[in-house]
Design a protein around this motif. Sequence first.
Motif, PDB file in Angstrom:
ATOM      1  N   VAL A 198       7.672   4.648  -7.651  1.00 35.23           N
ATOM      2  CA  VAL A 198       8.415   4.978  -8.875  1.00 35.23           C
ATOM      3  C   VAL A 198       9.677   4.140  -8.860  1.00 35.23           C
ATOM      4  CG1 VAL A 198       9.699   6.755 -10.109  1.00 35.23           C
ATOM      5  CG2 VAL A 198       7.487   7.317  -9.077  1.00 35.23           C
ATOM      6  N   ASN A 223      12.780   2.807 -11.510  1.00 37.71           N
ATOM      7  CA  ASN A 223      13.453   2.850 -12.809  1.00 37.71           C
ATOM      8  C   ASN A 223      12.671   3.719 -13.801  1.00 37.71           C
ATOM      9  OD1 ASN A 223      15.520   2.260 -14.599  1.00 37.71           O
ATOM     10  ND2 ASN A 223      14.557   0.379 -15.345  1.00 37.71           N
ATOM     11  N   ASP A 237       9.459   4.286 -13.914  1.00 40.67           N
ATOM     12  CA  ASP A 237       8.074   3.884 -14.151  1.00 40.67           C
ATOM     13  C   ASP A 237       7.246   3.989 -12.870  1.00 40.67           C
ATOM     14  OD1 ASP A 237       8.556   3.218 -16.836  1.00 40.67           O
ATOM     15  OD2 ASP A 237       9.321   1.249 -16.246  1.00 40.67           O
ATOM     16  N   ASN A 238       5.946   4.279 -13.042  1.00 43.74           N
ATOM     17  CA  ASN A 238       5.013   4.285 -11.916  1.00 43.74           C
ATOM     18  C   ASN A 238       4.440   2.886 -11.725  1.00 43.74           C
ATOM     19  OD1 ASN A 238       5.521   6.995 -11.928  1.00 43.74           O
ATOM     20  ND2 ASN A 238       3.470   7.621 -12.553  1.00 43.74           N
ATOM     21  N   VAL A 239       4.464   2.408 -10.499  1.00 41.68           N
ATOM     22  CA  VAL A 239       3.994   1.058 -10.186  1.00 41.68           C
ATOM     23  C   VAL A 239       3.008   1.155  -9.032  1.00 41.68           C
ATOM     24  CG1 VAL A 239       4.654  -1.273  -9.502  1.00 41.68           C
ATOM     25  CG2 VAL A 239       6.228   0.114 -10.867  1.00 41.68           C
ATOM     26  N   LYS A 266      12.540   1.133  -4.249  1.00 41.29           N
ATOM     27  CA  LYS A 266      11.542   1.971  -4.908  1.00 41.29           C
ATOM     28  C   LYS A 266      11.313   3.247  -4.103  1.00 41.29           C
ATOM     29  CE  LYS A 266       9.018  -2.183  -6.375  1.00 41.29           C
ATOM     30  NZ  LYS A 266       9.750  -3.114  -5.492  1.00 41.29           N
TER      31      LYS A 266
END
Length: 247
Positions: free
Chosen positions: A157, A159, A161-163, A197
């Motif tokens: 995760v 900012n 968003d899921n990455v 992250k």
Amino acid sequence: MDFSMSKPITLNVGGTLYTTSQKTLTRYPESMLGLMFTGTMTTSVDQQGNYFIDRDGKMFRYILNFLRTSHLDLPVNFQELDLLNREADFFQIQPLLEALQMVKSPVTEIKNNVMLNIIHNSKSHNVGSSTVKIVNVQVFSTSCALLKILSSKFYYVFNGDNVSAGTNLEDQKFISLEWVESNGTRMERHYVMQNWKSLYVSPSHKEIRNLEMFVQQIIKIAVDGGFLLHSIPSVLSDPVILHFTQY
């Protein structure tokens, strides 16, 4: 605990009572029972003062007999090899685990042994009055199938968003992950500035707060995927070494 070598010891294993001796229980000193009954590991007692172990009472019969004789004696057409293997793994009786591997079961066929190594390091960074730890791990395994499963379960995760944290390589030899260890203080702006992250695992979507939790999730994912853990690792070692059997 003060144990006597001659005084009988009564165990309550999941509601089933067994009477034995300290000599039998400590035949393999490095096992969990060996540690419990030499005073190295704490023990629990029931209301009658019997030593209590919350495990399968029926399976403990075979474990206790193995401790008495160092021979694995099972009934003809024994159908619960998986369960007995798990109990032997819990009690960390390595000779019994080795004996079980030699047993040919009509319902369970051992395919292969799998080793997984987690090489890890961390760096600390000062952010104002707080300290942030960045954890880096590289996960190697002799099983590409296990690596593929693990790769699909972790995500970052960043900012908001899921990455994806995994890779789509079919012949991947290792997984490399790096995340900021949670200390209960949210500093998203600093995380974004430093490209730090947070790491999460699916399907529970829990945040991986530290290395110990990461290793626990690795084990859970592997076991859910059909891999039997042979021993409980120490997260203080580098690398953390896990031994599995794949069925």
